[in-house]
Design a protein around this motif. Structure first.
Motif, PDB file in Angstrom:
ATOM      1  N   ARG A 116      40.629  36.419  42.836  1.00  0.00           N
ATOM      2  CA  ARG A 116      41.703  37.415  42.662  1.00  0.00           C
ATOM      3  C   ARG A 116      42.519  37.546  43.945  1.00  0.00           C
ATOM      4  O   ARG A 116      41.986  37.517  45.039  1.00  0.00           O
ATOM      5  N   LYS A 117      43.803  37.699  43.769  1.00  0.00           N
ATOM      6  CA  LYS A 117      44.718  37.793  44.905  1.00  0.00           C
ATOM      7  C   LYS A 117      44.883  39.214  45.412  1.00  0.00           C
ATOM      8  O   LYS A 117      45.396  39.437  46.515  1.00  0.00           O
ATOM      9  N   ASP A 118      44.484  40.223  44.591  1.00  0.00           N
ATOM     10  CA  ASP A 118      44.738  41.621  44.960  1.00  0.00           C
ATOM     11  C   ASP A 118      43.564  42.267  45.685  1.00  0.00           C
ATOM     12  O   ASP A 118      43.526  43.485  45.836  1.00  0.00           O
TER      13      ASP A 118
ATOM     14  N   VAL B 141      37.049  44.139  51.192  1.00  0.00           N
ATOM     15  CA  VAL B 141      36.247  43.812  50.008  1.00  0.00           C
ATOM     16  C   VAL B 141      36.013  42.306  49.935  1.00  0.00           C
ATOM     17  O   VAL B 141      34.927  41.830  49.639  1.00  0.00           O
ATOM     18  N   ARG B 142      37.048  41.493  50.233  1.00  0.00           N
ATOM     19  CA  ARG B 142      36.901  40.042  50.205  1.00  0.00           C
ATOM     20  C   ARG B 142      35.837  39.583  51.210  1.00  0.00           C
ATOM     21  O   ARG B 142      35.022  38.715  50.914  1.00  0.00           O
ATOM     22  N   SER B 143      35.869  40.211  52.416  1.00  0.00           N
ATOM     23  CA  SER B 143      34.868  39.840  53.431  1.00  0.00           C
ATOM     24  C   SER B 143      33.465  40.148  52.950  1.00  0.00           C
ATOM     25  O   SER B 143      32.546  39.354  53.118  1.00  0.00           O
TER      26      SER B 143
END
Length: 659
Positions: free
Chosen positions: A454-456, A461-463
């Motif tokens: 997901r790009k958003d 959160v991505r980390s």
């Protein structure tokens, strides 16, 4: 009855033959093993002797050089050299050098001026001082280093001719080339190997002249004969010298006590190419069994270096192997005779006692026939003492329990069938557990990667999701490593920066260390080479080591991790040290530390596989793991890894070192 007697006789013969065969077999094994051990001990003793003899030979070689140096130093220090090179001053020194040359029987000697030109030497007289000669090589080294120079020097034919035509003639040696065609021109060596010294005469802080002198080793028997007399006492065995010595110029014998088949000294013969490569090219000593001309010899060689440090020859000593072989052969003959006598005595005793042994056996044979007829209470006669008596008792027990055995066998068969079914169930359970663990891990990893697409997603959160994915992969790697411990599967390698890998592992354990109030630090040496590793497997090793250190370290303790360059058995690599100041390891546990399923933790706190699996992973990477520990002082684990991976063939093992 006849059948029974024949059967008993047959058993008796078989028993005697068996006992004879056993006796002969044991005697043969003893003779073979004893002969090999004896041979090895004799060879080891010969090798030790020849190594010591080579050291003595070197001292004798150097003693000849030092004799020249001491005498020249005495002349240089006792003469009042004045007048800055006046003819009178030079004449006095030259006379002393001439006297020294006569006394020591030097092959060459002389004096040079401050430029190294010979003004009085072997080919000149004191009256010719006014006619300087060429630069002398020994004096040249002394003037260059501005101090006394001693050692070995190679002089070519022109330099030898400048000293003395007779020296040039002595140095000229015909090389005996094996396989040379008839009528082919003989190869010759015209250079000479010399030893000597050059001593400066210093006046008012400056070198005013140089004294020099020495010996030509070509065809000179002084050193090799002194070695024979001093080291080997000129011992002769079966008409041949037990010990021999040789001085080589390069690989050519120029002075030797080795004799050729005609009884002459083997001048001009060559050392083997293997020895020449090992000693002259590599500069290493050689000690081994070798064929020297026609005799097998235990040999020792070492290089001879000239004044400039260049390897120009070899010093050799050897002892005749025949003497040691004959000693071994005589000992084996005596040992074989003793063994054979023992076997013969044993055979005679076996024959005498076979009858007594077979009497109760014949009763057992008869009883066996009765049992086969249905009589389970046969008469086996008087119970003997010893092993036969035990056999008779066991026979009675066997006869009385045949029915019970049949029933027991039936019950045991049923038990074995149940046990086999249980083992199959355990195998299926293990496979199912592995499957059930990997399935949810695969699901977690799959959905984590889907979310990461997901790009958003916020960066934080991505980390966190990337951390989840990485740790899930590591859990899968841990499950795989438990299976790998028994299956020894191939590792999947990649090029890894070891400092980055250790830093990542320490980062994963930082929070756990903070919770326990333990200071966890890492210091990596800069510029370490990249290593070829299985990243997941080796990270599991590091984390397992850190977890063990945390378990052993109390609050307010510290754990230090360091990486450094380190060589192991001449192989370059990297060393990782994990040190804590915790409770340490008991000495009685050190030998069990890397055993599978060994743990000192409470039940449920550990499986005892961590260190065993880690040692296996390190071993498969071609590395080693060592541990040093002291109770209440802490423990240090040291992991060494090679720069290039070496496939391990030995089972996982760690060496322990108690401090």
């Amino acid at each position: 009855m006849h059948f029974r007697l024949t059967k008993i006789h047959s058993i008796r013969v078989k028993l005697i033959i068996s006992l004879i065969a056993v006796s002969l077999f044991i005697g043969l094994i003893s003779l073979t093993v004893g002969g090999k051990l004896l041979y090895q001990s004799v060879i080891d003793e010969a090798n030790n002797r020849v190594r010591q003899d080579l050291n003595v030979a070197r001292l004798i070689y150097e003693e000849r050089i030092n004799a020249v140096r001491l005498a020249l130093e005495v002349i240089a220090s006792n003469h009042e050299y004045s007048g800055k090179g006046s003819a009178a001053g030079l004449l006095a020194v030259a006379e002393s050098v001439d006297q020294l040359s006569d006394r020591l029987k030097l092959d060459f000697s002389g004096i040079t001026d401050a430029r190294g030109q010979v003004i009085s030497g072997s080919a000149t007289t004191a009256r010719e001082i006014s006619a300087p000669g060429p630069l002398h090589p020994l004096a040249g080294h002394t003037l260059e280093k501005r101090q006394t120079v001693t050692g070995t020097l190679v002089m070519d034919r022109d330099q030898l001719m400048a000293e003395s035509p007779s020296m040039a003639d002595r140095a000229d040696i015909t090389i005996r080339s094996s396989g040379k065609a008839d009528g082919a021109p003989a190869h010759r060596e015209t250079s000479g190997l010399t030893v000597g010294a050059a001593v400066p005469i210093v006046v008012d802080g400056s070198i005013a002249a140089v004294l020099y002198g020495g010996f030509l080793l070509n065809r000179d028997t002084t050193i090799v004969d002194k070695i024979g007399a001093t080291v080997f006492k000129n011992e002769v065995y079966k008409g041949r010298n037990v010990g021999t010595a040789t001085i080589f110029y390069k690989d050519l014998r120029i002075a030797t006590s080795v004799k050729d088949p005609s009884g002459k000294r083997a001048l001009g013969t060559l050392a083997s190419p293997q020895v020449a490569r090992h000693v002259l090219e590599k500069g290493e000593k050689w000690t081994d069994r070798a064929r020297v001309l026609d005799d097998w010899t235990i040999t020792a060689y070492e290089p001879i270096a000239d004044i400039a440090g260049k390897r120009v020859g070899m010093l050799y000593v050897g002892v005749l192997e025949a003497k040691y072989s004959d000693i071994r052969r005589r000992a084996i003959v005596v040992f074989g005779g003793i063994t054979l006598a023992g076997v013969i005595i044993a055979i005679a005793l076996e024959w005498l006692f076979a009858g007594r042994i077979m009497r109760p056996v014949s009763n057992l044979i008869r009883a066996s026939a009765e049992i086969s007829s249905g009589n389970f209470s046969p008469n086996i006669g008087t119970i003997s003492r010893g092993d036969i008596g035990q056999l008779q008792k066991k026979f009675l027990i066997m006869a009385g329990a045949l029915k019970e055995r049949e029933e027991r066998q039936r019950a045991e068969s049923e038990t074995r069938l149940i046990q086999s079914e249980k083992q199959a169930s355990v195998g299926k359970l293990a496979a199912g557990v592995a499957h059930e663990i990997n399935n949810p891990l695969t699901a977690v990893l799959t959905f984590t990667h889907l979310i990461l697409r997901r790009k958003d997603l916020p960066a934080e959160v991505r980390s966190d999701l990337e951390t989840v994915a990485a740790q899930t992969e590591r859990v899968r790697g841990i499950v795989k490593s438990l299976l790998d411990f028994s299956r020894q599967t191939e590792i999947s390698t990649e090029t890894v920066n070891i400092n980055s890998l250790v830093e990542d592992s320490v980062g994963l354990m930082k929070n756990q260390a903070l919770i326990k109030d333990v200071h966890l630090s890492f210091k990596g040496e800069a510029g370490l080479p990249a290593l070829t590793l299985d990243r997941n497997q080796f990270q599991s090793v590091l984390i397992n080591m850190i977890i063990n250190a945390l378990d052993a370290t109390p609050s307010a303790g510290k754990i230090e991790i360091r990486t450094t360059r380190a060589d192991h058995n001449d192989a370059p690599g990297v060393e990782i040290r994990i040190a804590d100041n915790g409770s340490g390891i008991s000495p009685e546990h050190m030998d069990q530390l890397f055993d599978p399923f060994f743990t000192t933790k409470a039940v449920g706190k550990g499986t005892g596989l961590g260190l065993a699996v880690s040692a296996g992973i390190i071993q498969r990477h071609g590395g080693t793991i060592n541990v040093r520990s002291r109770l209440e002082s802490g423990t240090t684990f040291t992991i060494w890894l090679p720069r290039q991976q070496v496939k391990a063939s030995a089972p996982p093992a760690g060496s322990r070192e108690k401090s």
